[in-house]
Design a protein around this motif. Sequence first.
Motif, PDB file in Angstrom:
ATOM      1  N   THR A 144       0.830  -1.207   0.000  1.00  0.00           N
ATOM      2  CA  THR A 144       0.000   0.000   0.000  1.00  0.00           C
ATOM      3  C   THR A 144       0.863   1.255   0.000  1.00  0.00           C
ATOM      4  O   THR A 144       0.610   2.202  -0.762  1.00  0.00           O
ATOM      5  N   ILE A 145       1.896   1.274   0.843  1.00  0.00           N
ATOM      6  CA  ILE A 145       2.783   2.439   0.916  1.00  0.00           C
ATOM      7  C   ILE A 145       3.589   2.567  -0.374  1.00  0.00           C
ATOM      8  O   ILE A 145       3.833   3.676  -0.858  1.00  0.00           O
ATOM      9  N   GLN A 146       3.997   1.429  -0.951  1.00  0.00           N
ATOM     10  CA  GLN A 146       4.704   1.469  -2.238  1.00  0.00           C
ATOM     11  C   GLN A 146       3.877   2.210  -3.280  1.00  0.00           C
ATOM     12  O   GLN A 146       4.382   3.078  -3.994  1.00  0.00           O
ATOM     13  N   ALA A 147       2.598   1.858  -3.368  1.00  0.00           N
ATOM     14  CA  ALA A 147       1.710   2.494  -4.353  1.00  0.00           C
ATOM     15  C   ALA A 147       1.606   3.993  -4.100  1.00  0.00           C
ATOM     16  O   ALA A 147       1.627   4.796  -5.040  1.00  0.00           O
ATOM     17  N   GLN A 148       1.531   4.380  -2.828  1.00  0.00           N
ATOM     18  CA  GLN A 148       1.444   5.799  -2.482  1.00  0.00           C
ATOM     19  C   GLN A 148       2.711   6.551  -2.894  1.00  0.00           C
ATOM     20  O   GLN A 148       2.643   7.661  -3.427  1.00  0.00           O
ATOM     21  N   ILE A 149       3.870   5.941  -2.632  1.00  0.00           N
ATOM     22  CA  ILE A 149       5.150   6.588  -2.978  1.00  0.00           C
ATOM     23  C   ILE A 149       5.276   6.749  -4.490  1.00  0.00           C
ATOM     24  O   ILE A 149       5.710   7.794  -4.994  1.00  0.00           O
ATOM     25  N   LEU A 150       4.869   5.727  -5.245  1.00  0.00           N
ATOM     26  CA  LEU A 150       4.959   5.798  -6.703  1.00  0.00           C
ATOM     27  C   LEU A 150       4.030   6.868  -7.265  1.00  0.00           C
ATOM     28  O   LEU A 150       4.406   7.624  -8.163  1.00  0.00           O
ATOM     29  N   GLU A 151       2.816   6.931  -6.736  1.00  0.00           N
ATOM     30  CA  GLU A 151       1.884   7.963  -7.185  1.00  0.00           C
ATOM     31  C   GLU A 151       2.390   9.355  -6.821  1.00  0.00           C
ATOM     32  O   GLU A 151       2.221  10.314  -7.577  1.00  0.00           O
ATOM     33  N   LEU A 152       3.022   9.444  -5.655  1.00  0.00           N
ATOM     34  CA  LEU A 152       3.593  10.717  -5.222  1.00  0.00           C
ATOM     35  C   LEU A 152       4.689  11.168  -6.186  1.00  0.00           C
ATOM     36  O   LEU A 152       4.727  12.335  -6.609  1.00  0.00           O
ATOM     37  N   MET A 153       5.591  10.257  -6.551  1.00  0.00           N
ATOM     38  CA  MET A 153       6.673  10.600  -7.477  1.00  0.00           C
ATOM     39  C   MET A 153       6.127  11.040  -8.827  1.00  0.00           C
ATOM     40  O   MET A 153       6.627  11.982  -9.446  1.00  0.00           O
ATOM     41  N   LYS A 154       5.080  10.357  -9.269  1.00  0.00           N
ATOM     42  CA  LYS A 154       4.480  10.689 -10.554  1.00  0.00           C
ATOM     43  C   LYS A 154       3.875  12.090 -10.536  1.00  0.00           C
ATOM     44  O   LYS A 154       4.071  12.884 -11.469  1.00  0.00           O
ATOM     45  N   SER A 155       3.142  12.412  -9.465  1.00  0.00           N
ATOM     46  CA  SER A 155       2.501  13.727  -9.380  1.00  0.00           C
ATOM     47  C   SER A 155       3.536  14.843  -9.222  1.00  0.00           C
ATOM     48  O   SER A 155       3.395  15.930  -9.800  1.00  0.00           O
ATOM     49  N   LEU A 156       4.608  14.565  -8.450  1.00  0.00           N
ATOM     50  CA  LEU A 156       5.649  15.580  -8.273  1.00  0.00           C
ATOM     51  C   LEU A 156       6.445  15.793  -9.561  1.00  0.00           C
ATOM     52  O   LEU A 156       6.904  16.906  -9.835  1.00  0.00           O
ATOM     53  N   GLN A 157       6.603  14.746 -10.342  1.00  0.00           N
ATOM     54  CA  GLN A 157       7.279  14.903 -11.631  1.00  0.00           C
ATOM     55  C   GLN A 157       6.496  15.849 -12.533  1.00  0.00           C
ATOM     56  O   GLN A 157       7.064  16.720 -13.200  1.00  0.00           O
ATOM     57  N   GLU A 158       5.171  15.686 -12.538  1.00  0.00           N
ATOM     58  CA  GLU A 158       4.328  16.564 -13.348  1.00  0.00           C
ATOM     59  C   GLU A 158       4.409  18.002 -12.847  1.00  0.00           C
ATOM     60  O   GLU A 158       4.416  18.950 -13.632  1.00  0.00           O
ATOM     61  N   LYS A 159       4.501  18.163 -11.529  1.00  0.00           N
ATOM     62  CA  LYS A 159       4.552  19.503 -10.954  1.00  0.00           C
ATOM     63  C   LYS A 159       5.886  20.199 -11.236  1.00  0.00           C
ATOM     64  O   LYS A 159       5.925  21.384 -11.591  1.00  0.00           O
ATOM     65  N   TYR A 160       7.004  19.463 -11.095  1.00  0.00           N
ATOM     66  CA  TYR A 160       8.324  20.071 -11.218  1.00  0.00           C
ATOM     67  C   TYR A 160       8.950  19.891 -12.604  1.00  0.00           C
ATOM     68  O   TYR A 160       9.968  20.516 -12.915  1.00  0.00           O
ATOM     69  N   GLY A 161       8.399  18.990 -13.434  1.00  0.00           N
ATOM     70  CA  GLY A 161       8.902  18.795 -14.790  1.00  0.00           C
ATOM     71  C   GLY A 161      10.274  18.159 -14.882  1.00  0.00           C
ATOM     72  O   GLY A 161      11.003  18.386 -15.839  1.00  0.00           O
ATOM     73  N   MET A 162      10.642  17.338 -13.900  1.00  0.00           N
ATOM     74  CA  MET A 162      11.984  16.735 -13.889  1.00  0.00           C
ATOM     75  C   MET A 162      11.978  15.370 -14.577  1.00  0.00           C
ATOM     76  O   MET A 162      10.941  14.740 -14.758  1.00  0.00           O
ATOM     77  N   ALA A 163      13.169  14.918 -14.975  1.00  0.00           N
ATOM     78  CA  ALA A 163      13.353  13.555 -15.453  1.00  0.00           C
ATOM     79  C   ALA A 163      13.624  12.661 -14.250  1.00  0.00           C
ATOM     80  O   ALA A 163      14.154  13.114 -13.241  1.00  0.00           O
ATOM     81  N   ILE A 164      13.240  11.385 -14.358  1.00  0.00           N
ATOM     82  CA  ILE A 164      13.436  10.443 -13.255  1.00  0.00           C
ATOM     83  C   ILE A 164      14.108   9.184 -13.777  1.00  0.00           C
ATOM     84  O   ILE A 164      13.730   8.636 -14.810  1.00  0.00           O
ATOM     85  N   ILE A 165      15.125   8.731 -13.047  1.00  0.00           N
ATOM     86  CA  ILE A 165      15.685   7.391 -13.237  1.00  0.00           C
ATOM     87  C   ILE A 165      15.300   6.591 -12.003  1.00  0.00           C
ATOM     88  O   ILE A 165      15.677   6.949 -10.884  1.00  0.00           O
ATOM     89  N   ILE A 166      14.530   5.539 -12.180  1.00  0.00           N
ATOM     90  CA  ILE A 166      14.133   4.701 -11.053  1.00  0.00           C
ATOM     91  C   ILE A 166      14.826   3.357 -11.173  1.00  0.00           C
ATOM     92  O   ILE A 166      14.738   2.684 -12.199  1.00  0.00           O
ATOM     93  N   ILE A 167      15.563   2.988 -10.128  1.00  0.00           N
ATOM     94  CA  ILE A 167      16.375   1.772 -10.129  1.00  0.00           C
ATOM     95  C   ILE A 167      15.753   0.765  -9.179  1.00  0.00           C
ATOM     96  O   ILE A 167      15.490   1.078  -8.005  1.00  0.00           O
ATOM     97  N   THR A 168      15.478  -0.429  -9.670  1.00  0.00           N
ATOM     98  CA  THR A 168      14.783  -1.410  -8.848  1.00  0.00           C
ATOM     99  C   THR A 168      14.981  -2.811  -9.416  1.00  0.00           C
ATOM    100  O   THR A 168      15.425  -2.982 -10.553  1.00  0.00           O
ATOM    101  N   HIS A 169      14.667  -3.825  -8.610  1.00  0.00           N
ATOM    102  CA  HIS A 169      14.615  -5.191  -9.128  1.00  0.00           C
ATOM    103  C   HIS A 169      13.160  -5.621  -9.310  1.00  0.00           C
ATOM    104  O   HIS A 169      12.888  -6.743  -9.710  1.00  0.00           O
TER     105      HIS A 169
END
Length: 339
Positions: free
Chosen positions: A186-211
């Motif tokens: 549940t928290i994972q989903a919240q963090i991902l949605e947060l990153m997505k919304s903040l990207q739209e707000k700030y217009g930054m590029a994102i590199i997400i590293i994960t397995h």
Amino acid sequence: MLEVKDLKVYLDTAEGIVKAVDGVSFTIKPGQTVGIVGESGSGKSVLARSLMQLNPSPPTFYPQGEILFEGLNLLELNERKLRSIRGKEIAMIFQDPMSSLNPIFRIGTQLIEAIRTHQKLSRKEAEKRAIELLTDVGIPDPELRMKDYPHQFSGGMRQRVLIAIALACKPKLLIADEPTTALDVTIQAQILELMKSLQEKYGMAIIIITHDLGVVARLTDKIMVMYSGRIVEDGSTNDIFYRTSMPYTWSLLRSLPRLDANRKERLVPIQGQPPNLVSPPNGCNFSPRCPFATAECLDVDPQLTDRENGHQAACVLSQSEFEHRINQLVTAEQKGVVL
């Protein structure tokens, strides 16, 4: 905005030279979201820290390559210039939020420090900006929580604080290294949605590293798959999930649970262990674990080649041959035959 050219990152250890990143090239465009996936030990985090020039030296050294950020080669900059870029132009969210935050300083102090390091603001202005950031990342009662210490926050809230610190100076590129590690679904989903919304707000590029391929499926435009220090497949998110061209990527996808799978269907793990990066095998590094390996794979070290529409894969098999092998293997497994 970011162009990495034939980057090699080696570590000089007692066992020998570890080829942690071995000839990686890619580009990141403004506003783009790119995922880098692979098993533990594939070189993802070393690559991420290389972009920020945070790998310890020694034992780390860079025998070859360039990291060009808006035309500047980060490998050639002195520490003073790098510090002016870190946090301001390029920011990073690290894996473990508890160890990334200083336990003896209040959250507000750490946020204000990040802001004032790169911006000429008074303490009062920086405090106002810090409260705005905590509000942006969904921390309730931000004025009060500024006075709290890291241990007074939950794992998800600490991760939000790290995101706030990373966004303090509105960076052009945000690197998120395992941003949802040790968080519940549940928290994972919240963090991902947060990153997505903040990207739209700030217009930054994102590199997400994960397995976790499930994480990048919902967040990225493009995915790079790493294995033993190399990129073995590179393409759009749809290419990677629906037109896989490399046996390692296919094996990763096959080991994940699927909602549309038959309940009796077992997950298929990738057999064996990742190669020793001090002395990798001859030919294709994945050949000892590959279900489709041939004699050619033991001799030929495949390089990334174009499949179609910018989709690249490092495999000696053509797309049609690869898909034919998959059909053969799946059909045999359904009949209980071992190939």
